[in-house]
Design a protein around this motif. Structure first.
Motif, PDB file in Angstrom:
ATOM      1  N   LEU A 136       3.573 -10.273  -2.433  1.00 18.82           N
ATOM      2  CA  LEU A 136       2.540 -10.976  -3.191  1.00 18.82           C
ATOM      3  C   LEU A 136       1.475  -9.951  -3.542  1.00 18.82           C
ATOM      4  CD1 LEU A 136       3.864 -13.039  -1.091  1.00 18.82           C
ATOM      5  CD2 LEU A 136       1.876 -14.427  -1.571  1.00 18.82           C
ATOM      6  N   LEU A 137       1.196  -9.804  -4.814  1.00 12.72           N
ATOM      7  CA  LEU A 137       0.217  -8.816  -5.255  1.00 12.72           C
ATOM      8  C   LEU A 137      -1.100  -9.494  -5.579  1.00 12.72           C
ATOM      9  CD1 LEU A 137       2.549  -6.698  -7.541  1.00 12.72           C
ATOM     10  CD2 LEU A 137       1.795  -6.171  -5.211  1.00 12.72           C
ATOM     11  N   THR A 138      -2.168  -9.023  -4.967  1.00 16.16           N
ATOM     12  CA  THR A 138      -3.483  -9.602  -5.208  1.00 16.16           C
ATOM     13  C   THR A 138      -4.100  -9.095  -6.497  1.00 16.16           C
ATOM     14  OG1 THR A 138      -4.616  -7.903  -3.919  1.00 16.16           O
ATOM     15  CG2 THR A 138      -3.918  -9.904  -2.752  1.00 16.16           C
ATOM     16  N   ASP A 139      -3.642  -7.932  -6.956  1.00 11.81           N
ATOM     17  CA  ASP A 139      -4.126  -7.347  -8.203  1.00 11.81           C
ATOM     18  C   ASP A 139      -3.215  -6.171  -8.552  1.00 11.81           C
ATOM     19  OD1 ASP A 139      -6.986  -5.944  -6.460  1.00 11.81           O
ATOM     20  OD2 ASP A 139      -4.969  -5.166  -6.567  1.00 11.81           O
ATOM     21  N   ALA A 140      -3.589  -5.390  -9.551  1.00  8.68           N
ATOM     22  CA  ALA A 140      -2.755  -4.266  -9.973  1.00  8.68           C
ATOM     23  C   ALA A 140      -3.334  -2.921  -9.546  1.00  8.68           C
ATOM     24  CB  ALA A 140      -2.575  -4.296 -11.492  1.00  8.68           C
ATOM     25  N   GLU A 141      -4.281  -2.930  -8.619  1.00  4.83           N
ATOM     26  CA  GLU A 141      -4.867  -1.686  -8.128  1.00  4.83           C
ATOM     27  C   GLU A 141      -3.789  -0.808  -7.501  1.00  4.83           C
ATOM     28  OE1 GLU A 141      -8.060  -0.496  -8.227  1.00  4.83           O
ATOM     29  OE2 GLU A 141      -8.650  -2.225  -9.442  1.00  4.83           O
ATOM     30  N   LEU A 142      -3.886   0.491  -7.696  1.00  7.73           N
ATOM     31  CA  LEU A 142      -2.888   1.410  -7.157  1.00  7.73           C
ATOM     32  C   LEU A 142      -2.810   1.340  -5.633  1.00  7.73           C
ATOM     33  CD1 LEU A 142      -3.421   4.500  -9.478  1.00  7.73           C
ATOM     34  CD2 LEU A 142      -1.631   2.756  -9.598  1.00  7.73           C
ATOM     35  N   ASP A 143      -3.939   1.141  -4.960  1.00  9.10           N
ATOM     36  CA  ASP A 143      -3.920   1.021  -3.500  1.00  9.10           C
ATOM     37  C   ASP A 143      -3.129  -0.192  -3.037  1.00  9.10           C
ATOM     38  OD1 ASP A 143      -5.433   3.274  -3.176  1.00  9.10           O
ATOM     39  OD2 ASP A 143      -7.291   2.230  -2.701  1.00  9.10           O
ATOM     40  N   THR A 157      -0.381  -1.419  -4.952  1.00  8.93           N
ATOM     41  CA  THR A 157       0.922  -1.486  -5.623  1.00  8.93           C
ATOM     42  C   THR A 157       1.798  -0.235  -5.487  1.00  8.93           C
ATOM     43  OG1 THR A 157      -0.067  -0.756  -7.704  1.00  8.93           O
ATOM     44  CG2 THR A 157       0.084  -3.141  -7.341  1.00  8.93           C
ATOM     45  N   LEU A 158       1.245   0.906  -5.170  1.00  3.06           N
ATOM     46  CA  LEU A 158       2.062   2.125  -5.108  1.00  3.06           C
ATOM     47  C   LEU A 158       3.192   2.035  -4.092  1.00  3.06           C
ATOM     48  CD1 LEU A 158      -0.488   5.057  -5.551  1.00  3.06           C
ATOM     49  CD2 LEU A 158       1.355   4.372  -7.097  1.00  3.06           C
ATOM     50  N   GLY A 159       3.003   1.267  -3.041  1.00  2.87           N
ATOM     51  CA  GLY A 159       4.049   1.092  -2.035  1.00  2.87           C
ATOM     52  C   GLY A 159       5.294   0.400  -2.570  1.00  2.87           C
ATOM     53  N   LEU A 160       5.183  -0.278  -3.713  1.00  5.88           N
ATOM     54  CA  LEU A 160       6.375  -0.902  -4.312  1.00  5.88           C
ATOM     55  C   LEU A 160       7.445   0.139  -4.579  1.00  5.88           C
ATOM     56  CD1 LEU A 160       4.708  -3.340  -6.871  1.00  5.88           C
ATOM     57  CD2 LEU A 160       5.855  -3.947  -4.721  1.00  5.88           C
ATOM     58  N   LEU A 161       7.032   1.342  -4.947  1.00  5.52           N
ATOM     59  CA  LEU A 161       8.006   2.394  -5.226  1.00  5.52           C
ATOM     60  C   LEU A 161       8.759   2.805  -3.960  1.00  5.52           C
ATOM     61  CD1 LEU A 161       5.951   4.515  -7.763  1.00  5.52           C
ATOM     62  CD2 LEU A 161       7.764   2.848  -8.231  1.00  5.52           C
ATOM     63  N   SER A 211       0.830  -1.202   0.000  1.00  6.80           N
ATOM     64  CA  SER A 211       0.000   0.000   0.000  1.00  6.80           C
ATOM     65  C   SER A 211       0.867   1.255   0.000  1.00  6.80           C
ATOM     66  CB  SER A 211      -0.914  -0.006   1.222  1.00  6.80           C
ATOM     67  OG  SER A 211      -0.171   0.298   2.382  1.00  6.80           O
ATOM     68  N   PRO A 212       0.270   2.398  -0.305  1.00  4.17           N
ATOM     69  CA  PRO A 212       1.043   3.653  -0.293  1.00  4.17           C
ATOM     70  C   PRO A 212       1.679   3.951   1.066  1.00  4.17           C
ATOM     71  CG  PRO A 212      -1.032   3.976  -1.438  1.00  4.17           C
ATOM     72  CD  PRO A 212      -1.089   2.601  -0.820  1.00  4.17           C
ATOM     73  N   GLU A 213       1.119   3.423   2.158  1.00  4.10           N
ATOM     74  CA  GLU A 213       1.662   3.660   3.501  1.00  4.10           C
ATOM     75  C   GLU A 213       2.599   2.558   3.960  1.00  4.10           C
ATOM     76  OE1 GLU A 213      -1.666   3.414   3.029  1.00  4.10           O
ATOM     77  OE2 GLU A 213      -2.515   5.371   3.424  1.00  4.10           O
ATOM     78  N   VAL A 214       3.177   1.805   3.063  1.00  5.43           N
ATOM     79  CA  VAL A 214       3.973   0.640   3.452  1.00  5.43           C
ATOM     80  C   VAL A 214       5.147   1.020   4.363  1.00  5.43           C
ATOM     81  CG1 VAL A 214       5.529   0.523   1.443  1.00  5.43           C
ATOM     82  CG2 VAL A 214       4.839  -1.564   2.616  1.00  5.43           C
ATOM     83  N   ARG A 215       5.751   2.151   4.145  1.00  2.00           N
ATOM     84  CA  ARG A 215       6.879   2.561   5.001  1.00  2.00           C
ATOM     85  C   ARG A 215       6.412   2.773   6.445  1.00  2.00           C
ATOM     86  NH1 ARG A 215      11.885   4.306   3.833  1.00  2.00           N
ATOM     87  NH2 ARG A 215      11.324   4.661   1.670  1.00  2.00           N
TER      88      ARG A 215
END
Length: 178
Positions: A59-66, A68-72, A31-35
């Motif tokens: 593990l990604l459940t889908d490609a939704e921005l909520d 995946t954005l935390g990958l960055l 998620s965007p708050e992963v940090r």
């Protein structure tokens, strides 16, 4: 309302860390708050002087921005192992472009997950992708579909767009004491 007034604790997005041994951790979604989530959970803090992370993969459940954005935010790793369906990979590469951006910062080790197939993650931990119905529209128009042809009509009737899958993460029978 309490959060807006400062009286409550704000909720974070949908990331969950799982481990069978409390040493090797797997993150479900980033998620965007992963940090912030990592900082609040000491088991995910870097270890030793070399700052080795206990995070083994995402593990990604889908490609939704909520999801995946935390990958960055995880881009500072030397390498990042990602598990997801080929449809999710295609959406992140060709649709949102997020994967292409991430690959400019770190090595991405892609592990394809085929729906219905168990994938071993670590001793005592495996996962399985499976399709789930959704009414969300396909935002990226990648046209990917990994469902066998005989199930496509069924899936369209259920409102499942191409490329939607989630990870069913479970421990093996040995860890459950079976």
């Amino acid at each position: 309302m309490a959060v807006r007034t400062g009286a409550g604790v704000p909720r974070t997005q949908s990331s969950v860390a799982v481990s069978a041994d409390h040493r090797r951790w797997f993150l479900i979604n980033a998620s965007p708050e992963v940090r912030t989530q990592f900082e609040a959970f000491p088991a995910l803090h870097p270890r030793d002087r070399d700052r080795t992370s206990p995070l083994q993969a995402v593990l990604l459940t889908d490609a939704e921005l909520d999801h995946t954005l935390g990958l960055l935010q995880l881009r500072e790793a030397d390498a990042l192992r990602l598990y997801a369906t080929p449809a999710v990979q295609k959406t992140l590469s060709d649709g949102s472009g997020l994967l292409r951006t991430l690959e400019r910062y770190c090595t991405v080790e892609w592990q394809a997950m085929i729906p219905g197939t168990d994938v071993a993650l670590a001793d005592g931990l495996c996962c399985r992708a499976f399709d789930v119905p959704t009414t969300k529209r396909n935002r990226f128009g990648t046209g990917t579909d990994h469902v066998p042809a005989d199930r496509r009509a069924q899936r369209r009737d259920a409102g499942v767009p191409a490329g939607r899958a989630v990870a069913d993460t479970r421990t093996t029978g040995r860890d459950r004491g079976l």
